[in-house]
Design a protein around this motif. Structure first.
Motif, short mmCIF file in Angstrom:
data_model
loop_
_atom_site.label_atom_id
_atom_site.label_comp_id
_atom_site.label_asym_id
_atom_site.label_seq_id
_atom_site.Cartn_x
_atom_site.Cartn_y
_atom_site.Cartn_z
N LEU A 165 78.31 4.04 11.80
CA LEU A 165 77.92 4.08 10.39
C LEU A 165 78.85 4.98 9.57
O LEU A 165 79.02 4.78 8.37
N GLY A 166 79.40 5.99 10.22
CA GLY A 166 80.18 6.98 9.49
C GLY A 166 79.31 8.01 8.80
O GLY A 166 79.77 8.79 7.97
N ARG A 167 78.03 8.06 9.16
CA ARG A 167 77.06 9.01 8.59
C ARG A 167 75.81 8.93 9.46
O ARG A 167 75.73 8.10 10.37
N SER A 168 74.85 9.77 9.17
CA SER A 168 73.60 9.75 9.93
C SER A 168 72.75 8.54 9.57
O SER A 168 72.65 8.17 8.39
N TYR A 169 72.13 7.94 10.57
CA TYR A 169 71.21 6.82 10.32
C TYR A 169 69.98 7.35 9.59
O TYR A 169 69.47 8.43 9.90
N GLU A 170 69.50 6.58 8.61
CA GLU A 170 68.37 7.02 7.81
C GLU A 170 67.28 5.95 7.74
O GLU A 170 67.56 4.75 7.82
N VAL A 171 66.05 6.41 7.60
CA VAL A 171 64.94 5.53 7.26
C VAL A 171 64.31 6.06 5.98
O VAL A 171 64.35 7.26 5.69
N LEU A 172 63.73 5.15 5.22
CA LEU A 172 63.17 5.49 3.92
C LEU A 172 61.83 4.79 3.78
O LEU A 172 61.69 3.61 4.14
N GLY A 173 60.85 5.50 3.28
CA GLY A 173 59.55 4.88 3.08
C GLY A 173 58.61 5.81 2.35
O GLY A 173 59.01 6.88 1.87
N ARG A 174 57.36 5.38 2.28
CA ARG A 174 56.33 6.22 1.67
C ARG A 174 55.38 6.74 2.75
O ARG A 174 55.03 6.02 3.68
N VAL A 175 55.01 7.98 2.60
CA VAL A 175 54.17 8.64 3.59
C VAL A 175 52.78 8.02 3.59
O VAL A 175 52.18 7.78 2.54
N ARG A 176 52.30 7.72 4.80
CA ARG A 176 50.95 7.18 4.97
C ARG A 176 50.02 8.25 5.54
O ARG A 176 50.45 9.17 6.24
N GLY A 250 48.84 15.14 0.71
CA GLY A 250 48.34 13.78 0.75
C GLY A 250 49.40 12.76 1.13
O GLY A 250 50.43 13.08 1.71
N ALA A 251 49.14 11.50 0.77
CA ALA A 251 50.01 10.38 1.13
C ALA A 251 50.57 9.71 -0.12
O ALA A 251 50.23 10.07 -1.25
N GLY A 252 51.48 8.76 0.10
CA GLY A 252 51.99 7.97 -0.99
C GLY A 252 53.32 8.43 -1.55
O GLY A 252 53.93 7.72 -2.37
N TRP A 253 53.82 9.58 -1.12
CA TRP A 253 55.07 10.08 -1.68
C TRP A 253 56.28 9.60 -0.87
O TRP A 253 56.17 9.37 0.33
N PRO A 254 57.44 9.40 -1.52
CA PRO A 254 58.61 8.87 -0.82
C PRO A 254 59.28 9.92 0.05
O PRO A 254 59.36 11.10 -0.31
N LEU A 255 59.77 9.48 1.20
CA LEU A 255 60.44 10.38 2.14
C LEU A 255 61.64 9.66 2.75
O LEU A 255 61.53 8.50 3.18
N GLN A 256 62.76 10.33 2.78
CA GLN A 256 63.99 9.82 3.39
C GLN A 256 64.33 10.71 4.57
O GLN A 256 64.42 11.93 4.43
N VAL A 257 64.50 10.13 5.75
CA VAL A 257 64.73 10.90 6.98
C VAL A 257 66.06 10.49 7.59
O VAL A 257 66.30 9.30 7.85
N ALA A 258 66.94 11.47 7.80
CA ALA A 258 68.26 11.24 8.40
C ALA A 258 68.24 11.75 9.84
O ALA A 258 67.89 12.91 10.09
N PHE A 259 68.65 10.89 10.78
CA PHE A 259 68.59 11.22 12.20
C PHE A 259 69.92 11.84 12.64
O PHE A 259 70.96 11.19 12.61
#
Length: 294
Positions: A165-176, A250-259
């Motif tokens: 990728l040339g960078r860290s793999y990321e996932v993006l979503g909303r917290v449940r 709580g839940a519903g807020w966006p979160l981006q996680v880089a591995f």
């Protein structure tokens, strides 16, 4: 006079080193670059098995823009897959007026995927645009591709996936909302069920982007919680710091996680106490990794 434009076409999932090479070649000579990306994956429209995506449309667009491209979405549901190959390129040229088109050697287009780089060369000569077909970018003697990245993620080879990728793999979503077990064990987590591919089950050193835009060190578990018999795969992320109490409740807020790095695989523990002891060990490894790598 409008600046001359070059165009890159493809699925462009992951925006990996191969895609980055296409964009760099397109920009040579100071041309402005447009990236025309198919989304959703054409295979979903053709009724074929579809690989899990590496990026959402939002993340794909963001990475393409970071590289200086204007992003165009080609929706396979709009009929472009049924358009004859020559007509597809002529329509694209009429709308976007590019002077250079850059593709990879495996690029196919048009009805029944009959369009090839050779046909592009012929069309370019006839319609007045330059065609460049780039050789594969290789890492470790093998071609960089989205499929290879998916395989590396599935095989728990995060280092290889990140290199491709040339960078860290990321996932993006909303917290449940979760079961609150992490909070009970002293390590509250934010639970994601992202639309994109998750790496192999296990514990990872991660960094997380909070809604305010700041990145914080974190540690993430990917898997099914075998100790508690849960079956749905998810990503549970524990923040190692909370600057200015930036983590929402709580839940519903966006979160981006880089591995960043893999710590260990998923294990079923005999008791919550044994799991808690292992979690503390995982946290120490993650903290040390963040301290060593900044």
């Amino acid at each position: 006079m409008s600046p001359q434009r070059a165009m890159v076409i493809g699925v462009l999932d992951g925006v990996h080193l191969g895609h980055q090479a296409l964009l760099a070649r397109a920009a040579q000579g100071g041309l402005r670059v447009s990236a025309a990306a198919f989304f959703p994956h054409p295979k979903t429209v053709l009724g074929q098995p579809t690989p899990p995506p590496l990026t959402t449309w939002r993340a794909r667009s963001r990475e393409l823009r970071k590289l200086g491209a204007r992003v165009l979405r080609l929706d396979p549901r709009s009929g472009v897959l049924e358009t004859p190959a020559s007509e597809f390129i002529q329509d694209l040229l009429a709308e976007h007026r590019f002077v250079r088109l850059v593709v990879g050697t495996d690029f196919r287009f048009g009805q029944h995927r009959t369009g090839t780089p050779s046909l592009l060369q012929e069309l370019g000569s006839r319609l007045g645009f330059e065609v460049q077909v780039l050789d594969d970018v290789q890492v470790g003697g093998e071609r960089v591709s989205s499929s290879r990245i998916r395989m590396a993620l599935a095989d728990a080879d995060l280092d290889l996936a990140n290199a491709l990728l040339g960078r860290s793999y990321e996932v993006l979503g909303r917290v449940r909302a979760g079961q609150q077990r992490g909070r009970t064990l002293g390590t509250p987590t934010a639970n994601l069920h992202p639309q994109t591919m998750l790496p192999a089950d296990g514990v990872y050193v991660t960094s997380s982007r909070l809604p305010g835009g700041c990145w914080v060190p974190s540690v993430s578990f990917v898997g099914t919680n075998p100790t508690f018999g849960e079956e749905a795969r998810k990503c549970e992320t524990h923040m190692l710091s909370d600057p200015e109490q930036a983590i929402p409740e709580g839940a519903g807020w966006p979160l981006q996680v880089a591995f960043k790095a893999r710590v260990r695989g998923a294990v079923r523990f005999d008791s919550p106490e044994a799991l808690q002891q292992q979690i503390h060990h995982d946290l120490e490894i993650a903290r040390q990794h963040h301290a060593d790598h900044g």
